[in-house]
Each structure stands twice: as C-alpha cells, then as structure tokens.
Design a protein around this motif. Structure first.
Motif, short mmCIF file in Angstrom:
data_model
loop_
_atom_site.label_atom_id
_atom_site.label_comp_id
_atom_site.label_asym_id
_atom_site.label_seq_id
_atom_site.Cartn_x
_atom_site.Cartn_y
_atom_site.Cartn_z
N LYS A 1 -25.70 27.54 8.86
CA LYS A 1 -26.63 28.39 7.92
C LYS A 1 -27.75 28.69 8.83
CE LYS A 1 -24.57 27.74 3.37
NZ LYS A 1 -25.07 27.10 1.91
N GLY A 2 -28.00 29.77 9.40
CA GLY A 2 -29.35 29.81 10.12
C GLY A 2 -29.01 28.60 11.48
N ASN A 3 -29.82 27.83 11.55
CA ASN A 3 -29.89 26.99 12.86
C ASN A 3 -29.75 25.61 12.20
OD1 ASN A 3 -32.47 26.65 11.69
ND2 ASN A 3 -33.34 26.96 13.65
N GLN A 4 -29.50 25.54 10.59
CA GLN A 4 -29.16 24.47 10.22
C GLN A 4 -27.94 23.86 9.90
OE1 GLN A 4 -31.88 22.38 9.75
NE2 GLN A 4 -33.15 23.80 10.59
N ALA A 5 -27.29 22.62 9.89
CA ALA A 5 -26.05 22.41 9.60
C ALA A 5 -25.80 22.48 7.97
CB ALA A 5 -25.68 20.74 9.91
N ALA A 6 -24.91 22.84 7.51
CA ALA A 6 -24.61 22.95 6.15
C ALA A 6 -24.05 21.69 5.56
CB ALA A 6 -23.56 24.09 5.77
N GLY B 1 -20.51 36.08 18.71
CA GLY B 1 -21.22 35.08 17.84
C GLY B 1 -20.67 33.83 17.97
N ILE B 2 -19.66 33.57 18.06
CA ILE B 2 -19.16 31.95 18.18
C ILE B 2 -19.06 31.28 19.60
CG2 ILE B 2 -17.27 30.57 17.74
CD1 ILE B 2 -18.29 31.49 15.34
N VAL B 3 -18.64 32.02 20.58
CA VAL B 3 -18.63 31.32 22.03
C VAL B 3 -20.20 31.48 22.57
CG1 VAL B 3 -17.83 31.69 24.40
CG2 VAL B 3 -16.33 31.88 22.25
N TYR B 4 -20.88 32.60 22.53
CA TYR B 4 -21.99 32.60 22.96
C TYR B 4 -23.32 32.21 21.92
CZ TYR B 4 -20.54 36.34 26.39
OH TYR B 4 -20.01 37.23 27.48
N GLY B 5 -23.00 32.49 20.78
CA GLY B 5 -24.10 32.09 19.87
C GLY B 5 -24.01 30.78 19.32
N LYS B 6 -23.15 30.30 18.60
CA LYS B 6 -22.79 29.02 18.23
C LYS B 6 -22.75 27.94 19.25
CE LYS B 6 -20.29 26.05 14.88
NZ LYS B 6 -19.00 26.03 14.00
N ILE C 1 -29.87 34.35 19.55
CA ILE C 1 -28.58 33.64 19.34
C ILE C 1 -28.16 33.02 18.05
CG2 ILE C 1 -27.95 31.31 19.84
CD1 ILE C 1 -29.19 31.53 22.69
N VAL C 2 -29.31 32.63 17.39
CA VAL C 2 -29.01 31.89 15.92
C VAL C 2 -28.65 33.50 14.91
CG1 VAL C 2 -29.71 30.98 13.90
CG2 VAL C 2 -30.40 30.25 15.99
N ASN C 3 -29.27 34.55 15.16
CA ASN C 3 -29.05 35.68 14.25
C ASN C 3 -27.79 36.41 14.59
OD1 ASN C 3 -31.15 34.99 12.98
ND2 ASN C 3 -32.61 36.76 13.83
N ASP C 4 -27.57 36.23 15.85
CA ASP C 4 -26.31 37.08 16.24
C ASP C 4 -25.02 36.24 15.73
OD1 ASP C 4 -24.73 38.57 18.03
OD2 ASP C 4 -24.01 37.10 19.18
N TYR C 5 -25.09 34.75 15.82
CA TYR C 5 -24.25 33.80 15.04
C TYR C 5 -23.98 34.14 13.65
CZ TYR C 5 -22.67 29.86 12.45
OH TYR C 5 -22.06 29.04 11.54
N VAL C 6 -25.17 34.45 12.96
CA VAL C 6 -25.19 34.58 11.67
C VAL C 6 -24.35 35.90 11.18
CG1 VAL C 6 -26.62 35.07 9.56
CG2 VAL C 6 -27.09 33.22 11.02
N ARG C 7 -24.79 36.91 11.99
CA ARG C 7 -24.42 38.21 11.65
C ARG C 7 -22.77 38.30 11.96
NH1 ARG C 7 -29.30 39.84 14.45
NH2 ARG C 7 -28.15 39.85 16.48
N THR C 8 -22.18 37.34 12.78
CA THR C 8 -20.69 37.37 13.10
C THR C 8 -19.95 36.52 12.26
OG1 THR C 8 -21.01 36.02 15.08
CG2 THR C 8 -21.32 38.54 15.20
N LYS C 9 -20.60 35.58 11.53
CA LYS C 9 -19.83 34.63 10.88
C LYS C 9 -18.69 35.07 10.03
CE LYS C 9 -21.41 31.11 8.82
NZ LYS C 9 -22.06 29.92 8.19
N ALA C 10 -18.97 36.02 9.12
CA ALA C 10 -17.80 36.68 8.35
C ALA C 10 -16.58 37.44 9.28
CB ALA C 10 -18.26 37.89 7.35
N LEU C 11 -16.71 37.58 10.46
CA LEU C 11 -15.63 38.11 11.08
C LEU C 11 -14.74 37.11 11.67
CD1 LEU C 11 -17.59 40.45 13.71
CD2 LEU C 11 -16.59 40.98 11.54
#
Length: 512
Positions: free
Chosen positions: A507-512, A437-442, A405-415
C-alpha cells in the motif's frame, strides 16, 4: 520500452522541475573499462551480413542476407530457427497491439506488412524450410546434416520486407520510416530449449543473442540515416533508370543484440562527444534537439559512472513517428516525436533517460524479455531514479520515485486482480497498464527496497558487479541474486522470492 500518459508526466514533472537546482556530475569512472575503440566482435554469437535496397514507391525492402551461424551449445541441432517478426503485421485483427490501440498504431488506416522469404540456402545448397508459429513468425530450417557443437554453417536468405503504415517499431508515418525487428534473426536456444514465442501485443516480446553485423543499405539520396552501429562509408550511385540518385550506406556493428535503423528526409542532426562516445540526436525542425542532446550526454556520463563504461563509439536518440513513447535498440533509441515538440519538454528527459539505461539493461546485458521482462524493465526504471539522484539530488529523486513509480503501481493494482507477481511473462498480463504498474512500478520498488537494505554504496557495487560478470550475455534472475550475494556476503533469495512471486502486497511504498 517506456510507455506513459504524456500529459500526466508533463504535469507531474513540471511541479518537480521548478524546485530543481541544476548541477553537473563529475568523477572517476567505475566498473568495466572497455574503451569505445575496443574490439567487441569477440562477443558476437552469430555474424550477420545484410544488403538491403529500399524501394520507396512500393514501401518495400529487397534484401540479401548471410548468417554465419555457430552452434555454441553441447547439443546437435537437426533444425534451427529464426524469428520473422514482420509477419505479425499481416492482418489487422492479429497485429501486435492491444485492440484499443489499433487506431493509434495505424492513424491513416491499416495496410499489411510482412516478410516474404524467397530463397534459403545452407552452405550454398537449397534446403527444406517451413514457416510456422503464431502469425507465421517462425522460420524453421531443416539441416541436411546435424550441426554439431562448435560447428559453423553459412545460411543465405533472399527476401522482401513490406513496410506497413504503422507508427510503431516497424512501419512508417508522416516523417519517418522505422526499421526495428525487421529481418530474420536467430532464435535463442537455452536450458528451456528453443525460444519461439510470437510477437505479443504487451511489453517488448524479444529475446536475442549478441551478434556482429555488416549492413549495406541502398536508399534514396534524400534520406538521412540513424542506425545501430557505425557508418563506415557512404557512396552516391545513379538510381533506377537514372531517375533519382541513391546513397549507399555501409555500417558495421559489433557486439550488439539487434540491428535497427530509422530514415527521414526531414532530419536535422546535432552531435557531441561524451566519455569517448559520440552522441547523435536526430530531430525535426522546431523540436528540442538541444535539450535531447544535453540529456543524452548526462545519461551516458552518469550511467558510465554508476554501472560501467558504455563500450560503443556512438549513441543515437531519434525523434520519430512512434506512438508508444520510447523504445530501445542497440546504440539507438526511438522517442515519440510529440515528446520532442517542446510541449512535453520535461517528459523528454524522463523517457530518454529510461531508454538510455536500457543500453546497459537489455543492450549489453540481455534477458528473456518474454518470460522475465522485469529483469531489464524494473532495473531500467530504477536506474532512471538513480540518474535523477545523481543529477538533481536525493529530494528530487524521492519525489520522482513516489510520483512516477509508487503512484503508478497504486493506480494499477486493481487491474491485476490480486496477482501482484513481478515475475510474470508478458503473456500473463491483460493490458499494458497492468504490465507497467507491476513490472516497471513494483519492480522498481523492489530495487529501491534492496538499496535500502544493502546501502547505496553496496547497491552501486552490485550493479557494477552484475554488469561486469554478465555483459554481452543473457542474464537470469539467478545472476542478479549472485551479484547481490557476492557484494554483500549474504543470501537474498528470500527477499527476491517474496517480491517477485507476489508474497509482498504493498500500500503506497509500505509492505502491508
């Protein structure tokens, strides 16, 4: 729906599974206590009666359908609408798939699929109808008399459905015919008006109300049937011109949001009973039927405990020609046959679990999957994590959470180019990777953070309350917020607004 890169899942889960100690989950069921023998017909908004005959040599269904349609709103309707999803498959350039997935969807080449409406009557009389909308996926019926609140009418259809060589929700491949989203289904009217969205290529672009179904299918005798609902009776009849025997299947499905079925002349079937529900697994020779059955049994048992009782008599897991990974329908889920092969045995557990969780979040509690797809997908994805916690423990659950979940989100942030809103419509995403990455991951990360804030016990109570108050209806964001407030006594509107509307960037699983 669950779509992942299978090789990545297999590699990640292989590392995880080596450290897992297997345990069984026992305990008293919580939440909704409806038994599988209960009468669910009271929850149906409309009643569908469908008689279909499959002509294999033409890849064609001949169908007669009646809909006993009730206006349950405080508004008169001069026009009512039905979705005609098969028409989205008429042209290759307009087919409901991302451009880079067309070859996967049509491995043997494109041929059109469609639904051809031949007759429409209301109360036994011909009426004016028109096909409209993007890709001709909406049927509008002009009523001779306005349909007043609480009034009912009978609508009759005659139509043909052409099945395309498409390994998707609707279509066929080497081993299976898949009949998902294949018949005229009533459009939803809500506070925003009629929902007439087309069949988008991203996500699961569907929105429907719970109904009751009586379905009769006449099929070549060689086929085994996996279906929504309960098979009540079968008969064998002489086929056309005496050439081949056919089998008539009579099915009843009460209180379900849709009706799907799959056939194959190669299916093998395994069954087991769990908590009053018959689990069925349909698989092909040499595939992991035993593993799938074990997973489905544990899914039903654990989700019954965590959320509330699954009220239907059967649940089917089906291996089929389906390139997208997994797809949920009431009482039945599609699983890509490649995942059943044994090569991706660990991924099989993950994807079956996700699709089974959809029986609660989509099946029993519906939502607008076009405009609020996070409501079922994010909660379903985090429910998959809850399954791993119950089944294998906290450590494994957290490893899964970070990797899947977290890594899937991180991998797709740029998209998503900075637009990290979870509360986006499917039409606002450019591709499935960004959507995932957003709907499932975040989205799942939001529910993890909510659980951290309220505590595990309260979070489980929130889900049980949400299920109990909204089962067999269509829910909105407000309903999950109301459940949170009812259990905790606190208003979490600001929390949801920050996550859903993009004010939290991670960023990862922490709020920026």
């Amino acid at each position: 729906m669950k779509k992942k890169a299978l090789k990545n899942i297999a590699l990640i889960l292989l590392v995880i599974i080596l450290g897992i100690g297997v345990c069984e989950i026992y305990g008293q069921l919580n939440g909704y206590s409806q038994t599988s023998e209960g009468d669910l017909s009271q929850y149906g908004v409309h009643h569908y009666k469908i008689n279909a005959r499959f002509l294999e040599e033409k890849n064609l269904l001949q169908v007669q359908q009646e809909v006993f349609y009730e206006n349950k709103y405080e508004k008169e309707f001069d026009t009512i609408y039905f979705h005609l999803y098969p028409n989205a498959f008429q042209e290759e350039k307009k087919a409901p798939f991302p451009e880079d997935e067309i070859e996967q969807a049509y491995p043997s080449g494109f041929e059109p699929g469609y639904i051809k409406i031949e007759k429409v009557k209301v109360e036994g009389k011909d009426i004016k109808s028109r096909i409209e909308g993007q890709d001709d996926t909406i049927l509008a019926l002009s009523l001779k008399q306005p349909l007043k609140p609480n009034e009912k009418i009978t609508i009759e259809f005659e139509y043909q459905v052409k099945v395309p060589p498409c390994v998707s929700r609707f279509g066929y491949g080497e081993n299976t015919y898949n009949f998902g989203n294949w018949y005229p289904i009533a459009s939803v009217y809500d506070e925003s008006g009629w929902n007439l969205e087309p069949y988008y290529a991203i996500g699961d672009p569907f929105y429907s109300e719970v109904g009751n179904y009586e379905v009769t299918l006449q099929l070549p005798k060689k086929y085994e049937l996996a279906t929504t609902g309960n098979i009540k009776k079968t008969d064998t009849v002489e086929g056309s011109k005496g050439e081949e025997e056919e089998k008539i299947w009579k099915i009843e499905a009460q209180g379900v949001r849709d009706f799907a079925w799959v056939i194959s002349d190669d299916f093998q079937v395994k069954t087991a009973d769990t908590d009053g529900t018959q689990i069925k697994v349909y698989y092909l020779e040499g595939q992991e039927g035993n593993k799938a059955l074990e997973v489905a049994k544990n899914n039903i048992k654990i989700f019954n405990k965590l959320f509330g009782k699954y009220p239907y008599q059967q649940f089917s897991v089906v291996s089929n020609d389906f390139y997208i990974g997994g797809m949920e329908y009431p009482n039945l889920v599609y699983i890509d046959q490649n995942i059943f092969s044994g090569k991706y045995n660990i991924a099989l557990e993950y994807i079956i679990t996700h699709e089974t969780a959809h029986q609660w979040w989509y099946g029993m509690i519906g939502n607008d999957e076009v405009d609020q797809p996070w409501l079922d997908e994010a909660l379903t994805e985090y429910s998959t994590m809850l399954y791993y916690r119950e089944r294998y423990g906290e450590k494994t659950m957290m490893t899964m959470f970070n990797e899947m979940i977290v890594n899937d989100y991180v991998r797709t942030k740029a998209l998503v180019q900075g637009d990290e809103r979870i509360a986006k419509s499917v039409k606002e995403f450019e591709n499935n990777r960004a959507y995932s990455g957003i709907v499932y991951g975040k989205g799942a990360m939001m529910f993890y953070e909510l659980e951290e804030k309220v505590g595990k016990e309260n979070f489980q109570k929130i889900l049980q309350h949400y299920f109990k108050e909204n089962r067999f209806t269509n829910a909105t964001e407000k309903d999950i917020q109301d459940a949170t407030r009812s259990v905790t006594g606190k208003d979490y509107q600001e929390f949801f607004d920050q996550w859903l509307n993009g004010k939290i960037h991670l960023k990862g699983n922490q709020a920026a």
